[in-house]
Design a protein around this motif. Sequence first.
Motif, PDB file in Angstrom:
ATOM      1  N   SER A 300      15.964 -75.160  50.832  1.00 43.93           N
ATOM      2  CA  SER A 300      17.190 -74.375  50.892  1.00 43.93           C
ATOM      3  C   SER A 300      18.370 -75.321  50.726  1.00 43.93           C
ATOM      4  CB  SER A 300      17.299 -73.656  52.240  1.00 43.93           C
ATOM      5  OG  SER A 300      16.359 -72.618  52.331  1.00 43.93           O
ATOM      6  N   LYS A 301      19.323 -74.919  49.923  1.00 45.87           N
ATOM      7  CA  LYS A 301      20.472 -75.784  49.641  1.00 45.87           C
ATOM      8  C   LYS A 301      21.553 -75.594  50.712  1.00 45.87           C
ATOM      9  CE  LYS A 301      23.433 -77.354  45.873  1.00 45.87           C
ATOM     10  NZ  LYS A 301      24.540 -77.700  46.742  1.00 45.87           N
ATOM     11  N   GLY A 302      21.889 -76.675  51.388  1.00 45.65           N
ATOM     12  CA  GLY A 302      22.984 -76.656  52.346  1.00 45.65           C
ATOM     13  C   GLY A 302      24.287 -77.024  51.670  1.00 45.65           C
ATOM     14  N   ARG A 303      25.262 -77.389  52.473  1.00 45.53           N
ATOM     15  CA  ARG A 303      26.566 -77.737  51.908  1.00 45.53           C
ATOM     16  C   ARG A 303      26.542 -79.067  51.172  1.00 45.53           C
ATOM     17  NH1 ARG A 303      30.367 -75.987  57.087  1.00 45.53           N
ATOM     18  NH2 ARG A 303      29.911 -73.734  56.989  1.00 45.53           N
ATOM     19  N   SER A 304      25.681 -79.963  51.641  1.00 47.44           N
ATOM     20  CA  SER A 304      25.676 -81.296  51.032  1.00 47.44           C
ATOM     21  C   SER A 304      24.296 -81.755  50.582  1.00 47.44           C
ATOM     22  CB  SER A 304      26.241 -82.322  52.024  1.00 47.44           C
ATOM     23  OG  SER A 304      25.469 -82.330  53.222  1.00 47.44           O
ATOM     24  N   GLU A 305      23.234 -81.090  51.027  1.00 50.72           N
ATOM     25  CA  GLU A 305      21.882 -81.523  50.665  1.00 50.72           C
ATOM     26  C   GLU A 305      20.909 -80.355  50.788  1.00 50.72           C
ATOM     27  OE1 GLU A 305      19.977 -84.139  53.533  1.00 50.72           O
ATOM     28  OE2 GLU A 305      21.689 -83.851  54.876  1.00 50.72           O
ATOM     29  N   TYR A 306      19.644 -80.634  50.406  1.00 51.31           N
ATOM     30  CA  TYR A 306      18.595 -79.625  50.511  1.00 51.31           C
ATOM     31  C   TYR A 306      17.841 -79.806  51.823  1.00 51.31           C
ATOM     32  CZ  TYR A 306      19.130 -78.119  45.659  1.00 51.31           C
ATOM     33  OH  TYR A 306      19.609 -77.587  44.493  1.00 51.31           O
ATOM     34  N   TYR A 307      17.438 -78.680  52.404  1.00 51.49           N
ATOM     35  CA  TYR A 307      16.635 -78.696  53.625  1.00 51.49           C
ATOM     36  C   TYR A 307      15.309 -77.999  53.326  1.00 51.49           C
ATOM     37  CZ  TYR A 307      21.096 -79.860  55.766  1.00 51.49           C
ATOM     38  OH  TYR A 307      22.280 -80.473  56.081  1.00 51.49           O
ATOM     39  N   TYR A 308      14.216 -78.653  53.730  1.00 52.46           N
ATOM     40  CA  TYR A 308      12.886 -78.147  53.389  1.00 52.46           C
ATOM     41  C   TYR A 308      12.262 -77.417  54.566  1.00 52.46           C
ATOM     42  CZ  TYR A 308      13.027 -80.723  49.014  1.00 52.46           C
ATOM     43  OH  TYR A 308      13.363 -81.174  47.759  1.00 52.46           O
ATOM     44  N   TYR A 309      11.514 -76.350  54.234  1.00 49.33           N
ATOM     45  CA  TYR A 309      10.856 -75.532  55.251  1.00 49.33           C
ATOM     46  C   TYR A 309       9.446 -75.172  54.796  1.00 49.33           C
ATOM     47  CZ  TYR A 309      15.533 -74.696  57.189  1.00 49.33           C
ATOM     48  OH  TYR A 309      16.771 -74.847  57.735  1.00 49.33           O
ATOM     49  N   TYR A 310       8.557 -75.058  55.798  1.00 51.25           N
ATOM     50  CA  TYR A 310       7.292 -74.367  55.597  1.00 51.25           C
ATOM     51  C   TYR A 310       7.517 -72.936  56.076  1.00 51.25           C
ATOM     52  CZ  TYR A 310       5.207 -79.034  55.211  1.00 51.25           C
ATOM     53  OH  TYR A 310       4.898 -80.308  54.844  1.00 51.25           O
ATOM     54  N   HIS A 311       7.153 -71.964  55.275  1.00 52.66           N
ATOM     55  CA  HIS A 311       7.435 -70.590  55.668  1.00 52.66           C
ATOM     56  C   HIS A 311       6.411 -69.637  55.079  1.00 52.66           C
ATOM     57  CE1 HIS A 311       8.964 -69.648  51.625  1.00 52.66           C
ATOM     58  NE2 HIS A 311       9.542 -70.846  51.671  1.00 52.66           N
ATOM     59  N   CYS A 312       6.388 -68.449  55.637  1.00 57.22           N
ATOM     60  CA  CYS A 312       5.529 -67.384  55.128  1.00 57.22           C
ATOM     61  C   CYS A 312       6.291 -66.613  54.050  1.00 57.22           C
ATOM     62  CB  CYS A 312       5.100 -66.463  56.271  1.00 57.22           C
ATOM     63  SG  CYS A 312       3.693 -65.394  55.836  1.00 57.22           S
ATOM     64  N   LYS A 313       5.636 -65.630  53.476  1.00 58.25           N
ATOM     65  CA  LYS A 313       6.274 -64.823  52.442  1.00 58.25           C
ATOM     66  C   LYS A 313       6.808 -63.533  53.051  1.00 58.25           C
ATOM     67  CE  LYS A 313       3.258 -66.715  48.880  1.00 58.25           C
ATOM     68  NZ  LYS A 313       2.220 -66.419  47.866  1.00 58.25           N
ATOM     69  N   ARG A 314       7.811 -62.990  52.425  1.00 60.38           N
ATOM     70  CA  ARG A 314       8.406 -61.764  52.906  1.00 60.38           C
ATOM     71  C   ARG A 314       7.390 -60.632  52.942  1.00 60.38           C
ATOM     72  NH1 ARG A 314      14.107 -62.049  49.509  1.00 60.38           N
ATOM     73  NH2 ARG A 314      15.099 -63.636  50.805  1.00 60.38           N
ATOM     74  N   ARG A 319       8.868 -69.395  59.867  1.00 61.72           N
ATOM     75  CA  ARG A 319       9.156 -70.624  59.141  1.00 61.72           C
ATOM     76  C   ARG A 319       9.381 -71.774  60.113  1.00 61.72           C
ATOM     77  NH1 ARG A 319      15.105 -70.927  56.329  1.00 61.72           N
ATOM     78  NH2 ARG A 319      16.431 -70.571  58.155  1.00 61.72           N
ATOM     79  N   PHE A 320       9.121 -73.002  59.630  1.00 64.13           N
ATOM     80  CA  PHE A 320       9.256 -74.216  60.426  1.00 64.13           C
ATOM     81  C   PHE A 320       9.984 -75.264  59.599  1.00 64.13           C
ATOM     82  CE2 PHE A 320       5.151 -72.198  61.287  1.00 64.13           C
ATOM     83  CZ  PHE A 320       5.278 -71.894  62.628  1.00 64.13           C
ATOM     84  N   LYS A 321      10.761 -76.101  60.258  1.00 62.24           N
ATOM     85  CA  LYS A 321      11.427 -77.212  59.578  1.00 62.24           C
ATOM     86  C   LYS A 321      10.380 -78.216  59.120  1.00 62.24           C
ATOM     87  CE  LYS A 321      15.849 -76.926  62.012  1.00 62.24           C
ATOM     88  NZ  LYS A 321      16.821 -77.637  62.873  1.00 62.24           N
TER      89      LYS A 321
END
Length: 523
Positions: A300-314, A319-321
């Motif tokens: 996921s794109k933040g204001r200054s960088e990307y943040y990664y997650y493990y997550h399920c599908k809709r 989800r987890f960091k």
Amino acid sequence: MALGHLYIRVSTDEQADKGFSQRDQEERLRSYCKTHSIEIGKVIFEDYSAKTFLRPEWTKLISELKKTKGKNCDYIIFTKWDRFTRNTMDGYNVINQLMGYGIIPMAIEQPLDLTIPEQKLMLAVYLSMPEVENDRRGLNVKYGMRRGRKEGRWMGMALPGYKNRTREDGSKYISLNQPEAKHMKWCFETIAKDIYPTEHVWSLAKQKGLKCSRMSFWAAIRNPCYCGKIIVPKMGNEEELIVKGLHEPLISESLFNDVQDVLEGRKKNQFIKQTTPKQLPLRSFMICPECNRILTGSASKGRSEYYYYYHCKRPCQIRFKADEVNDYFDAVLRQFVPKPGMAALYRDVVCDTYNNSNGAIQEERKNFIQQITDQNNRVTKSRELLLKDIIDGDEYRNLKVEAEKTIGKLEAKLKDLNEKIAHDLDVFGIVDKAIENLKNIAELYKNADMEGKQFIIGSIFPKKFVFDGEIDRTAPMNLAFHLIYQINSKLQKKKAVVKSKIRFNYGQVPGAGVEPARFPTGV
């Protein structure tokens, strides 16, 4: 003066076997034209088979004749009708096409007047004889290749990992060709582990140096040549056979059968996704605790960088960091490092277990022999039912083929088992090496590339595991790692399992701030 194009055709086999040289044909055709006052137009040289008219030079000639409607040509001259065609039906069609343009095909050594109806009988003979000769030659080659396969000889171009060779007496054979043979063996061993998709295995093998196209690779890994077998295809009333080859096998028959089970889906696939960001090594290994679907991962794109997650599908919101999960898994890996003084205990347990397993191996051997005997008895009973007209011939053949296939697999497993018994395995050396790797498992994982990390994960957890902030204690684990974990756990005074201090607020979406509040989509 009439105008004629000279058509001169040879094929490699005919040129070698019968001496139909282009120069010789040209001399005879020019002499004929001079004697009969025919002006020579084009001289077309063709080095192609006459089984079809899809020949490069002939196609160009016909294209030009179509444009001019045959106005600049009266004859197409060749030495014999087999220079013109070796296909009767195609020959008639092309003759009619040329005659429609007012062009007469002419064989100087087999002359015919196609305006006389009776001459068409001789035309039928001249056109059919080359085709009959071709068919007979092809049938002889087919029978000869079948006989060679029955004798265990590989016929044709060698598969990747092998090379065609010729002995001093002229006989041909195939032998292992390094380093391609090493790469193909690695492919079989990796596919049998059922960790990576077959396409990914092929891609990795190409990086190692394997020279093989995608289609050739898929055909090769299904060919029993690699385990020392030759397929004799079905022909007429003869059923397909698989015979022992004269060449050196690259892999064991049981390994080949394991690969076929993976390819045909008889083994449950635990594939690792091929393209995985380095921040998500655990993607596709974890199962959602809420809906039991496989957790994916994305950025996921933040204001200054990307943040990664493990997550399920809709519509699931789990989800987890990724960085916290990765740190947690690093801590899990350290639980598999043998405690001081426990490496010797682990070594003794494994070696004692191996020594005690000899009795189990003998029991397994007896079991395989009994299963082979049962299958042979099944064939015998089926034969008796056939003689009593209780089953028909087709049913008997199906039962026999099925039994023989099962017997082949059992005999391969029995052979591997006998080799295990015959060879004295250096268990102590293997265990010592494994212990050294376990001592450094955390560092090995940290320094490995994505392929190496996923291989380590798949080695510890052969099946996907439920993750709800911690790895489920009942998750299936590799026996060797499980043993280390148990030995280490015995050292704990109160707790049997070491829990991470990291807490995960799964299922909760963070509010707006530095990180975005939206649910991440897959990359």
